[in-house]
Design an enzyme around this catalytic site. Structure first.
Site, PDB file in Angstrom:
ATOM      1  N   LYS A 142      13.447  -5.043   1.423  1.00 15.30           N
ATOM      2  CA  LYS A 142      11.959  -4.837   2.177  1.00 15.30           C
ATOM      3  C   LYS A 142      12.359  -4.635   3.887  1.00 15.30           C
ATOM      4  O   LYS A 142      13.441  -5.167   3.878  1.00 15.30           O
ATOM      5  CB  LYS A 142      11.127  -6.089   1.987  1.00 15.30           C
TER       6      LYS A 142
ATOM      7  N   ASP B 159       4.171   0.190   3.086  1.00 11.80           N
ATOM      8  CA  ASP B 159       3.486  -1.147   3.150  1.00 11.80           C
ATOM      9  C   ASP B 159       2.596  -1.144   4.287  1.00 11.80           C
ATOM     10  O   ASP B 159       2.101   0.130   4.696  1.00 11.80           O
ATOM     11  CB  ASP B 159       4.469  -2.217   3.235  1.00 11.80           C
TER      12      ASP B 159
HETATM   13  P1  NDP Z   1      -2.553  -0.918   4.722  1.00 11.72           P
HETATM   14  O1  NDP Z   1      -1.893  -0.813   6.157  1.00 11.72           O
HETATM   15  O2  NDP Z   1      -2.793   0.415   4.355  1.00 11.72           O
HETATM   16  O3  NDP Z   1      -4.000  -1.732   4.806  1.00 11.72           O
HETATM   17  C1  NDP Z   1      -3.739  -3.163   5.011  1.00 11.72           C
HETATM   18  C2  NDP Z   1      -5.456  -3.730   4.962  1.00 11.72           C
HETATM   19  O4  NDP Z   1      -5.143  -5.042   4.969  1.00 11.72           O
HETATM   20  C3  NDP Z   1      -6.089  -3.320   6.300  1.00 11.72           C
HETATM   21  O5  NDP Z   1      -7.448  -3.230   5.911  1.00 11.72           O
HETATM   22  C4  NDP Z   1      -5.809  -4.125   7.112  1.00 11.72           C
HETATM   23  O6  NDP Z   1      -6.634  -4.214   8.212  1.00 11.72           O
HETATM   24  C5  NDP Z   1      -5.765  -5.380   6.290  1.00 11.72           C
HETATM   25  N1  NDP Z   1      -4.942  -6.572   6.848  1.00 11.72           N
HETATM   26  C6  NDP Z   1      -3.600  -6.420   7.250  1.00 11.72           C
HETATM   27  N2  NDP Z   1      -3.009  -7.596   7.938  1.00 11.72           N
HETATM   28  C7  NDP Z   1      -4.176  -8.359   7.702  1.00 11.72           C
HETATM   29  C8  NDP Z   1      -4.406  -9.561   8.102  1.00 11.72           C
HETATM   30  N3  NDP Z   1      -3.214 -10.290   8.799  1.00 11.72           N
HETATM   31  N4  NDP Z   1      -5.543 -10.170   8.122  1.00 11.72           N
HETATM   32  C9  NDP Z   1      -6.479  -9.555   7.555  1.00 11.72           C
HETATM   33  N5  NDP Z   1      -6.529  -8.218   7.151  1.00 11.72           N
HETATM   34  C10 NDP Z   1      -5.352  -7.896   7.227  1.00 11.72           C
HETATM   35  O7  NDP Z   1      -1.450  -1.702   3.823  1.00 11.72           O
HETATM   36  P2  NDP Z   1      -1.547  -1.591   2.165  1.00 11.72           P
HETATM   37  O8  NDP Z   1      -2.925  -1.395   1.663  1.00 11.72           O
HETATM   38  O9  NDP Z   1      -0.382  -0.579   1.686  1.00 11.72           O
HETATM   39  O10 NDP Z   1      -1.060  -3.020   1.754  1.00 11.72           O
HETATM   40  C11 NDP Z   1      -2.029  -3.995   1.575  1.00 11.72           C
HETATM   41  C12 NDP Z   1      -1.203  -5.160   0.846  1.00 11.72           C
HETATM   42  O11 NDP Z   1      -1.009  -4.627  -0.685  1.00 11.72           O
HETATM   43  C13 NDP Z   1      -0.027  -5.775   1.281  1.00 11.72           C
HETATM   44  O12 NDP Z   1       0.031  -7.147   1.096  1.00 11.72           O
HETATM   45  C14 NDP Z   1       0.968  -5.111   0.820  1.00 11.72           C
HETATM   46  O13 NDP Z   1       2.314  -5.736   0.830  1.00 11.72           O
HETATM   47  C15 NDP Z   1       0.488  -4.930  -0.700  1.00 11.72           C
HETATM   48  N6  NDP Z   1       1.085  -3.935  -1.429  1.00 11.72           N
HETATM   49  C16 NDP Z   1       1.106  -2.621  -1.165  1.00 11.72           C
HETATM   50  C17 NDP Z   1       1.630  -1.650  -1.726  1.00 11.72           C
HETATM   51  C18 NDP Z   1       1.784  -0.055  -1.472  1.00 11.72           C
HETATM   52  O14 NDP Z   1       1.859   0.648  -2.139  1.00 11.72           O
HETATM   53  N7  NDP Z   1       1.417   0.241  -0.150  1.00 11.72           N
HETATM   54  C19 NDP Z   1       2.332  -1.847  -2.831  1.00 11.72           C
HETATM   55  C20 NDP Z   1       2.254  -3.153  -3.428  1.00 11.72           C
HETATM   56  C21 NDP Z   1       1.687  -4.166  -2.774  1.00 11.72           C
HETATM   57  P3  NDP Z   1      -6.526  -3.505   9.583  1.00 11.72           P
HETATM   58  O15 NDP Z   1      -7.194  -2.259   9.301  1.00 11.72           O
HETATM   59  O16 NDP Z   1      -7.630  -4.207  10.628  1.00 11.72           O
HETATM   60  O17 NDP Z   1      -5.130  -3.603  10.071  1.00 11.72           O
HETATM   61  O1  2IT Z   2       5.112  -4.217  -2.151  1.00  8.14           O
HETATM   62  C1  2IT Z   2       5.522  -3.051  -2.679  1.00  8.14           C
HETATM   63  O2  2IT Z   2       5.756  -2.900  -4.041  1.00  8.14           O
HETATM   64  C2  2IT Z   2       5.313  -1.971  -1.893  1.00  8.14           C
HETATM   65  N1  2IT Z   2       4.862  -2.010  -0.606  1.00  8.14           N
HETATM   66  C3  2IT Z   2       5.890  -0.690  -2.343  1.00  8.14           C
HETATM   67  C4  2IT Z   2       7.079  -0.397  -2.401  1.00  8.14           C
HETATM   68  C5  2IT Z   2       7.831   0.791  -2.683  1.00  8.14           C
HETATM   69  O3  2IT Z   2       9.154   1.022  -2.721  1.00  8.14           O
HETATM   70  O4  2IT Z   2       7.067   1.734  -3.372  1.00  8.14           O
END
Ligand code: NDP
Ligand code: 2IT
Length: 453
Positions: free
Chosen positions: A125, A165
């Site tokens: 990561k 992420d």
């Molecule tokens: P994005 O940046 O696309 O979206 C994140 C969302 O969460 C936004 O709405 C953001 O609000 C909100 N957010 C972020 N930080 C905070 C905080 N500290 N308090 C409240 N709201 C918050 O990220 P993702 O959708 O990709 O990721 C969301 C979660 O999913 C994370 O935990 C990530 O690790 C996990 N994840 C992501 C994967 C992926 O493929 N993208 C895979 C597996 C897990 P704002 O718009 O105001 O910043």
């Molecule tokens: O938390 C996660 O699994 C991710 N942000 C996706 C990682 C990836 O390599 O697609």
């Protein structure tokens, strides 16, 4: 004190200043206790002590210039945690809260998640404390170039394959990949989440949100239930939340919430296609705030400064299914208790570690179906693995093909977690099952290598 307890204690002492990492280690190692007896050779080879130490941590300075010519200095990280079963694989997070503890917790979780997918991927990561909010496209581009000007030395399609992420989506991957290609003079599968025109996979943007919904559907099916007519709370409004909302709607569920870091929207009548498309535009094109959603749709209510879980608790709103898709530690014990009291059936974690250890205890002790992050949100990295496979073969699969593989992988993870939990004496406990199943493959590979320094 059991041997595993001693390992946990030594991590707590050594890394007392890394609370998120300690939390992840406690969650995983505690549930690995049943393996201690069955595999004494792991104890002898100190597998548990080895697995909590990353192969290496890369820390670097990122210097970039904003549109006004001002110079900024940020910190960049890549934790290459474990390479036993494949190249390091895991996302990049750009968020002001990023530090070594956060990146280590995410990298540690990623080891077991990637193992569960059944694909050959190790755990890693990375990220930066850079805040993308309010930055222009050119500023994002300059930051991405500066970040990659160091990261490129440490990654490669057979070494380490980053992805997105929080704060890193398609636009950012484009800039990162463009710079890598330019300085390496190589067009190769070194990042995933790429655009379709230059090596990306269909369904990768949707994969985490769809995957967590498929996982929840699999859990519901064990009780003879499905999403049809279920009231569903989703948090976040980013990549994962957006596609979870879409898939839940498709399966007949009623999504009543989403949020960003400033506040929460509750929409009692539920989301529909038109409102979802507006949300997609608002967050991905305008890059605005969810508050603006309530300005367009007066039937939606905006709660400033509150999380989805605060609102459900304070307004006594009942939901059947919860899909936290924002960030770590968003669900506390009192949030969990309020949802359980109101009849929650299932929770599947789209975000990484969104529930505190105390909240998880409430869910599991009350018999709620609890789908832990490393199992429930593995769809994203699974399709990243499929993107790597397509890049290596120099071909691309259709949308239907990738979606079918994603559904199969999520069902497999679900079934393996349940089966392993049963085998080790914790029937119905997905957390124990997922941790043990993910761990065993990695531990056995580590054993096969002997003592590798
Ligand atoms: P994005 O940046 O696309 O979206 C994140 C969302 O969460 C936004 O709405 C953001 O609000 C909100 N957010 C972020 N930080 C905070 C905080 N500290 N308090 C409240 N709201 C918050 O990220 P993702 O959708 O990709 O990721 C969301 C979660 O999913 C994370 O935990 C990530 O690790 C996990 N994840 C992501 C994967 C992926 O493929 N993208 C895979 C597996 C897990 P704002 O718009 O105001 O910043
Ligand atoms: O938390 C996660 O699994 C991710 N942000 C996706 C990682 C990836 O390599 O697609």
């Amino acid at each position: 004190m059991s041997y595993i307890d001693e390992v946990i204690k030594s991590v707590e002492e050594r890394y007392h200043y890394q609370p998120e990492f300690i939390q992840a280690v406690r969650e995983v190692l505690t549930s690995l206790k049943p393996t201690e007896e069955k595999y004494p050779e792991f104890v002898k080879a100190k597998i548990y002590e080895r697995i909590v130490e990353p192969d290496r941590i890369i820390k670097f300075r990122v210097v970039w210039e904003d549109d006004n010519g001002e110079i900024h200095v940020n910190r960049g990280y890549r934790v290459q945690f474990n390479m036993a079963i494949g190249p390091y694989k895991g996302g990049l997070r750009w968020h002001p809260s990023v530090n070594e503890s956060i990146i280590k917790f995410l990298g540690f979780e990623q080891i077991f998640k990637n193992s569960l997918t059944g694909l050959p991927m190790g755990g890693g990561k990375g990220g930066s404390d850079f805040d993308p909010h309010g930055k222009s496209d050119r500023e994002i581009m300059r930051f991405a170039y500066a970040f990659m000007s160091e990261l490129f030395r440490h990654i490669g399609p057979d070494t380490d394959v980053p992805a997105g992420d929080i704060g890193v989506g398609g636009r950012e991957i484009g800039f990162l990949y463009g710079f890598y290609k330019r300085i390496r003079n190589e067009h190769t599968g070194v990042l995933t989440g790429k655009g379709l025109e230059y090596g990306g996979s269909l369904i990768r943007p949707e994969a985490t949100g769809y995957g967590v919904t498929y996982f929840a559907a699999n859990m519901l099916a064990t009780k003879g239930e499905d999403f049809n007519g279920k009231v569903v709370a989703i948090s976040g409004a980013g990549n994962v939340a957006q596609y979870a909302i879409e898939k839940v709607m498709e399966l007949g569920g009623k999504v009543i919430s989403f949020s960003d870091s400033k506040g929460t929207i509750i929409i009692e009548e539920g989301m529909d296609r038109e409102k979802w498309e507006y949300l997609m535009w608002l967050k991905n094109v305008k890059r605005g705030r969810v508050r603006e959603f309530a300005e367009k749709y007066p039937q939606a209510k905006y709660y400033e400064g509150k999380s989805v879980w605060d609102v459900l608790r304070d307004e006594n709103i009942k939901v059947d299914v919860a899909l936290p898709c924002a960030t770590q530690n968003e669900i506390h014990k009192d949030h969990a208790e309020a949802m359980v009291k109101n009849g929650l059936i299932a929770i599947a974690e789209g975000a990484n570690m969104p529930s505190t250890l105390e909240a998880i205890e409430v869910f599991i002790n009350s018999g709620v179906l609890f789908g832990p992050a490393k199992a429930a949100n593995a769809g994203g990295v699974a399709v990243s693995g499929l993107e790597m496979a397509q890049n290596s073969m120099r071909l691309s699969w259709t949308r239907e093909e990738v979606d079918r593989k994603l559904q199969e992988i999520m069902k497999n993870i679900h079934d393996t977690s349940l089966k392993t939990a049963e085998e080790f004496g914790y029937p119905g406990n997905y957390l124990v099952g997922a941790n043990i199943a993910g761990f065993l493959k990695v531990a056995k590979a580590m054993m096969a290598y002997g003592i590798v320094y």
